[in-house]
Design an enzyme around this catalytic site. Structure first.
Site, mmCIF file in Angstrom:
data_model
loop_
_atom_site.group_PDB
_atom_site.id
_atom_site.type_symbol
_atom_site.label_atom_id
_atom_site.label_comp_id
_atom_site.label_asym_id
_atom_site.label_seq_id
_atom_site.Cartn_x
_atom_site.Cartn_y
_atom_site.Cartn_z
ATOM 1 N N ASP A 115 42.833 41.589 26.973
ATOM 2 C CA ASP A 115 42.961 41.795 28.415
ATOM 3 C C ASP A 115 42.502 43.210 28.793
ATOM 4 O O ASP A 115 42.313 44.068 27.942
ATOM 5 C CB ASP A 115 44.425 41.587 28.820
ATOM 6 N N GLU B 106 37.944 46.249 31.029
ATOM 7 C CA GLU B 106 36.955 46.877 31.918
ATOM 8 C C GLU B 106 36.625 48.337 31.579
ATOM 9 O O GLU B 106 35.445 48.659 31.578
ATOM 10 C CB GLU B 106 37.420 46.807 33.396
ATOM 11 N N ASP C 110 41.912 38.359 36.782
ATOM 12 C CA ASP C 110 43.064 37.952 37.590
ATOM 13 C C ASP C 110 42.648 37.783 39.049
ATOM 14 O O ASP C 110 42.830 38.676 39.875
ATOM 15 C CB ASP C 110 44.181 38.991 37.461
#
Length: 302
Positions: A16, A19, A86
């Site tokens: 997760d 980025e 998300d």
């Protein structure tokens, strides 16, 4: 990671925040060892995937695959199965994911998935959200990877007052959480996905051996057709299935362009059409328009 997860038997990772995630996206002012963010920031997700891939490869693991929230050019070399993050639970967000997935595919990254129904918000008891969920579930059936995930409302109360027990948890998000009608529709499409395994395996093999996208914009397979270059709401799943998702509320029919030079079969009715025409087709709540240029593929939809 090796000591605390891999050695304990974890062989696939959900990576997760790849980025990375910032509190403030002031890229002009961020600096890394290699240089300013505006020049090199996008290599972060590729290096993130590379770190795990090369470590797992060193341990002798084969067929390495990890789920990542972000990717960049070259990520596909490192077993990156990318999901779109998300995202909001809305038709607008679904349309954004549709575009993002095709851009990802044409950029050479074949493994793509979304949180079916979106991640943020959405109450399984809300009829409006049930419609979004069904339409997204139908679209997800014809993505490289089909997966259900989301932070549903209303949240449940904490289980305790210590450690992780203090956290609220999202509401139910299983396919049976949305009422009988939705459950029946979900079962229908899960069975279709299972039936399509041989076809999907062929598409994945082509991606592995030739770099052929598993999902692709219409112009990829039909570059001579101007209409396919203008298409913004249908795509190919493999080389024989044309998918026309329903991405707006309240629709019971929509138009579909069938590329010229082929015969096309409506997989639901088995009706045959000549390519090179625009059809107005049924898309009642249990149907996503799907056409095949190979009549034999229709058997998977029986």
């Amino acid at each position: 990671m090796k000591e605390n997860y891999y050695k304990k038997g974890i062989k696939i990772f959900w990576l997760d925040e790849a980025e990375p995630e910032y509190s403030f996206y002031d890229f002009d002012n961020y600096r890394y060892y290699l240089g300013p963010n505006v020049q090199i920031g996008n290599i972060y997700p590729k290096c993130y995937a590379q770190t795990f891939y090369e470590g797992m490869e060193k341990e002798g693991q084969k067929n390495i695959l990890n789920l990542l929230r972000c990717a960049w050019a070259g990520s596909q070399k490192y077993g990156a199965l990318v999901w779109s993050g998300d995202i909001h639970s809305s038709f607008e967000s679904m349309r954004n994911q549709f575009s993002a997935g095709l851009n990802m595919a044409i950029a050479g990254i074949p493994w793509w998935t979304t949180d079916i129904g979106g991640f943020h918000g959405g109450n399984p008891g809300d009829p409006a959200f049930r419609e979004i969920f069904v339409r997204w579930f139908q679209y997800g059936t014809f993505c490289p990877v089909m997966r259900l995930h989301g932070d549903r409302e209303p949240h449940t109360a904490p289980l305790s007052e210590v450690r992780g027990g203090r956290c609220h948890s999202g509401g139910p998000n299983e396919v049976w959480s949305y009422g009988e009608e939705v459950y029946d529709i979900c079962k229908k499409y899960m069975l279709i996905r299972e039936n399509l395994k041989p076809y999907i395996s062929d598409a994945m093999t082509a991606a592995h051996e030739k770099g052929t996208p598993v999902i692709s914009p219409m112009f990829y397979h039909f570059p001579e057709e101007g209409e396919c270059w203008n298409s913004s709401d249908e795509y190919m799943f493999g080389d024989k299935l044309l998918i026309a998702p329903v991405m707006y509320s309240g629709l019971t029919s929509r138009t579909v362009y069938l590329p010229a030079g082929k015969k096309w079969f409506d997989v639901w009715s088995r009706k045959e059409y000549q390519g090179g025409q625009v059809l107005n087709v049924d898309c009642s709540i249990d149907l996503i328009p799907v056409f095949s240029c190979d009549e034999n593929i229709c058997k998977y939809f029986a």
